[in-house]
Each structure stands twice: as structure tokens, then as C-alpha cells.
Design a protein around this motif. Sequence first.
Motif, PDB file in Angstrom:
ATOM      1  N   UNK A  51       0.855  -1.191   0.000  1.00  0.00           N
ATOM      2  CA  UNK A  51       0.000   0.000   0.000  1.00  0.00           C
ATOM      3  C   UNK A  51       0.885   1.233   0.000  1.00  0.00           C
ATOM      4  N   UNK A  52       0.490   2.197  -0.807  1.00  0.00           N
ATOM      5  CA  UNK A  52       1.219   3.456  -0.925  1.00  0.00           C
ATOM      6  C   UNK A  52       0.259   4.587  -0.589  1.00  0.00           C
ATOM      7  N   UNK A  53       0.697   5.445   0.320  1.00  0.00           N
ATOM      8  CA  UNK A  53      -0.082   6.621   0.696  1.00  0.00           C
ATOM      9  C   UNK A  53       0.456   7.827  -0.064  1.00  0.00           C
ATOM     10  N   UNK A  54      -0.460   8.612  -0.626  1.00  0.00           N
ATOM     11  CA  UNK A  54      -0.089   9.794  -1.398  1.00  0.00           C
ATOM     12  C   UNK A  54      -0.585  11.060  -0.720  1.00  0.00           C
ATOM     13  N   UNK A  72       5.324   0.663  -9.445  1.00  0.00           N
ATOM     14  CA  UNK A  72       4.768   2.006  -9.249  1.00  0.00           C
ATOM     15  C   UNK A  72       5.839   2.933  -8.663  1.00  0.00           C
ATOM     16  N   UNK A  73       6.580   2.458  -7.669  1.00  0.00           N
ATOM     17  CA  UNK A  73       7.619   3.283  -7.042  1.00  0.00           C
ATOM     18  C   UNK A  73       8.714   3.660  -8.034  1.00  0.00           C
ATOM     19  N   UNK A  74       9.029   2.783  -8.976  1.00  0.00           N
ATOM     20  CA  UNK A  74      10.086   3.032  -9.938  1.00  0.00           C
ATOM     21  C   UNK A  74       9.607   3.868 -11.122  1.00  0.00           C
ATOM     22  N   UNK A  75       8.315   4.038 -11.242  1.00  0.00           N
ATOM     23  CA  UNK A  75       7.745   4.810 -12.343  1.00  0.00           C
ATOM     24  C   UNK A  75       7.905   6.310 -12.083  1.00  0.00           C
ATOM     25  N   UNK A  76       8.288   7.059 -13.103  1.00  0.00           N
ATOM     26  CA  UNK A  76       8.407   8.509 -12.911  1.00  0.00           C
ATOM     27  C   UNK A  76       7.051   9.212 -12.894  1.00  0.00           C
ATOM     28  N   UNK A  77       6.005   8.538 -13.344  1.00  0.00           N
ATOM     29  CA  UNK A  77       4.683   9.151 -13.414  1.00  0.00           C
ATOM     30  C   UNK A  77       3.855   8.737 -12.206  1.00  0.00           C
ATOM     31  N   UNK A  78       3.608   9.704 -11.340  1.00  0.00           N
ATOM     32  CA  UNK A  78       2.812   9.439 -10.140  1.00  0.00           C
ATOM     33  C   UNK A  78       1.768  10.534  -9.989  1.00  0.00           C
TER      34      UNK A  78
END
Length: 172
Positions: A51-54, A72-78
Motif C-alpha cells: 500500500x502506498x499513501x499519497x 509504481x515506485x520506480x515509475x516517474x509518473x505518479x
Amino acid sequence: MTRLVLMALIALAACKEEQAAAPPDPVDLTETALSYFCQMNVAEHGGPKGQIHLEGYPAPLFFAQVRDMVAYLKSPERDAEITAVYVSDMGAAPSWHEPGISNWITADQATFVVGAGVAGGMGAPEIVPFATPDAAARFIETYGGTALPLTDIPDDAALGPVDLTQSLETPA
């Protein structure tokens, strides 16, 4: 007196800043949690979860596989700034098929087993998190792989193509 009031205000402001900077707590996995990428029910799939909190989002993004979370963490698009990342502690999980609903650990303090040849909840090779290096070592004795911190997980472990002909184990 003025100096004392000023010092108290500075201390109060620092305290509020520290409280605002504290990461959110992990959220228990519920039957309604959907995986970020595929929108499938997370609880219906075995293996470790993430789980990732934004910043500015009331609920975390859930992931049915830790591999997907690392992608997701390695993706530059967040969508926003990341405020916290949690993963299932598979050393505390009841089983691979029941990874637990509240045994979350911070990802930056976890030990991850990469390259073990085990299938995650969505059938792709999984990156398996543990709270301790000893628990990771016991898993490696049975399933193989390498123990790494989050920062050392190679890009191809999460972003590489998935070989659908590869035979993967599903741990007990």
C-alpha cells in the motif's frame, strides 16, 4: 515575558510541523480494497500486498502484488508525493494464501527476497517482504532468491517482462 511567549510559539510551531510530517499509519486490508493497476479485489489473491499513501489522498493505493507496488515506485509518473509505503510482513502472515490484513511493515525497513521463483497473487514472479533478515533467509533456504533492501531491488525484477511459460511455485 515576551521572550518566553515567543519561545513557546516557536516550540508549538515546530511540534505542529513535526506532526504534519508524520507518515500516515497503514490501513487494514478489507474485502473492498481494489488493486491499483487492475482494479481487482486485493483480498481474493494470495501472496504479499503493498500500500502506498499519497499526499492529499484520503485512502492508500493498494497492490495485489509487491512486484506491482515496486513498479509504481520506480515509475516517474505518479499522481502525488508519496508519504508512506507499507508491505505485508510475510514472516508474520498466517500463510501465503492468507497474507494478513494488518501485518504491515514500512517498506524502507523490510528485507525483500527477489528472484525466488514464486508466484504472487496475480501470477507474476513476486518480490517477497519480511520484517527481519532472518525470516527472509529462512524463505530463501526453501525457495531461493536474494535478500535486498527496497532501494537495491533491480528494475527488471519489477518492470521486466513476465515469462508466462515460466513455472513458478506457490508457497504453502
